[in-house]
Design an enzyme around this catalytic site. Structure first.
Site, PDB file in Angstrom:
ATOM      1  N   LYS B  49     -21.658 101.597  -2.465  1.00 23.28           N
ATOM      2  CA  LYS B  49     -22.210 102.564  -3.421  1.00 23.28           C
ATOM      3  C   LYS B  49     -23.490 103.248  -2.932  1.00 23.28           C
ATOM      4  CE  LYS B  49     -19.152 102.045  -6.725  1.00 23.28           C
ATOM      5  NZ  LYS B  49     -18.215 103.115  -7.075  1.00 23.28           N
ATOM      6  N   SER B 263     -13.650  92.363  -5.407  1.00 17.40           N
ATOM      7  CA  SER B 263     -12.902  93.620  -5.301  1.00 17.40           C
ATOM      8  C   SER B 263     -12.308  93.748  -3.898  1.00 17.40           C
ATOM      9  CB  SER B 263     -13.793  94.820  -5.615  1.00 17.40           C
ATOM     10  OG  SER B 263     -14.726  95.038  -4.586  1.00 17.40           O
TER      11      SER B 263
END
Lengths: 104, 321
Positions: B49, B263
């Site tokens: 991110k 994830s």
């Protein structure tokens, strides 16, 4: 053998509260029609009035998104596992908050 | 390159490492099928991110949407908030994060350490409560700025301009790209770039399937598809449940020594599926997948040890990706 269908919480009012129901059909369309005979109203929540898959409904055949397998024409086989999920993706609460903040 | 003017300049350029032990074995004489992990935990705050956070802030500065001293509001479940907190600190903005209370304790501590302020929306209240919280904040603070990662083209552009070119440079023989589907920025940006450059490339999404609490909508019409999402960029989309994600996350560290968040386990699960299909079809494959972050922020869940049933239970109702 039949096809196992996992139903999300928000659609269980159509399955008498059942989390997993069984159905049959050679295509997704046929399966949804079959399910609707026993769980009346379910079809109306999964499909749009025009007959397409609802934008916020995701359906997975053996964990793969049916929209990439032919959508409503996707071929199904006995023993397949179907999962229905509302489209929220990751961080659902974040989405909702963001959407509300922006007024969309 | 190993020297940078500042931490922000050290964003991206992450290593791509082969997984010789987890790649499937092919029969003698058959073309190789190899798995490659792009280690995005090597970014400044430890997740992929950092790329969109930096691009979104820069774009907002250039367009005049952000001015020095502004307050940024970010409804996030974690990593984007942490990345934005770091960027905001270094660029001189105040950051307020709105997040559901069912995220890990490490994320909250990290955000506070970087100087972010946090407003919690109750997990039990579902999205309706989050909506109410967001509306209230919006009314009280009309001057706060939102970067809105789900619809911000700079999110996908970060990957189009950095992640995609890096992958192609390091693995010109790439046949498959597999990444997680949340805001869809990674897949849209990287996917578009690779489609333009590599004929026949397969772009594959791995979507986390959470416990039921996370899908606590009142009805289907409250669903949400990120504005950035364009299904034509994808070839396939897999839904990966908590159990498979945990199993693969553990394999990553046990077999290849890569300590990743859950994830990444979900992404590996989808990568292995396409790798095994390639073996079956007797086709060569170089499958690159994203390790989105390290496992540090998830240790308190306890899901790295014990039985898979225990781990599944520990993660139930949590936003583990």
């Amino acid at each position: 053998m039949a096809i196992e269908v996992r139903v999300p919480t928000i659609l269980r009012s159509y399955t008498g509260g059942a989390k997993i129901v069984e159905g049959s059909g050679g295509t997704l369309t046929a399966l949804i029609d079959d399910l609707d005979t026993r769980h009346g109203g379910l079809k109306g929540r999964l499909l749009t009035p025009e007959g397409g898959l609802h934008r916020f409904v995701n359906i997975y055949v053996n964990d793969e998104d049916v929209r990439f397998l032919g959508s409503l024409d996707a071929t199904l086989n006995d023993g397949d596992s179907i999962t229905i999920l509302p489209a929220v993706a990751g961080g659902a609460l974040g989405f909702a908050a963001a959407a509300a903040f922006l007024g969309i | 390159m190993a020297r940078y003017e500042s931490l922000l300049d050290a964003c991206g350029g992450t290593p791509l490492v082969g997984l010789p032990r987890l790649s499937p074995t092919v029969p003698d004489g058959a073309p190789p099928v190899r798995l490659w992990a792009k280690l995005e935990d090597r970014n400044p705050t430890g997740s992929i991110k950092d790329r969109p956070a930096l691009f979104m802030v820069r774009e907002a500065e250039e367009s005049g949407h952000l001015r020095p001293g502004d307050t940024i509001l970010e409804p996030t479940s974690g990593n984007t908030g942490i990345s934005l907190a770091m960027v905001a600190k270094l660029r001189g903005y105040r950051l307020v994060c709105v997040m559901p209370e069912n995220v890990s304790a490490e994320r909250v501590q990290l955000l506070r350490m970087y100087g972010a302020e946090i407003i919690f929306s109750p997990a039990a209240g579902g999205s309706n409560q989050a909506v109410a919280t967001a509306k209230q904040i919006a009314t009280e603070h009309p001057d706060w700025k939102m970067l809105f990662q789900y619809g911000n083209p700079a999110n996908a552009r970060a990957h189009y301009e950095t992640t995609g070119p890096e992958l192609l440079h390091d693995l010109p023989t790439i046949t498959h790209f597999v990444a997680g589907l949340g805001t869809t920025g990674t897949l849209m940006g990287t996917g578009r770039y690779l489609r333009e450059k590599v004929e026949g490339i397969q772009i594959i999404a791995a979507e986390p399937r959470y416990g039921e609490l996370v899908y606590g909508l009142r009805n289907i019409d409250e669903g949400y598809v990120p504005e950035l999402y364009d299904p034509s960029v994808l070839d396939r989309r897999f839904s990966v449940g908590t159990r498979d994600a945990v199993l693969r996350t553990r394999q990553l560290v046990e077999v290849e020594g890569i300590f990743a968040g859950f994830s990444s386990g979900a992404i590996l699960h989808a990568a292995l599926a396409v790798a095994h299909e390639a073996v079956k079809a007797g086709k060569r494959a170089d499958v690159a997948f994203v390790v989105a972050d390290g496992g540090w922020k998830y240790l308190s869940t306890g899901a790295y040890v014990g039985t898979l049933n225990d781990a599944e239970e520990a993660l139930d109702g949590q936003l583990w990706a």
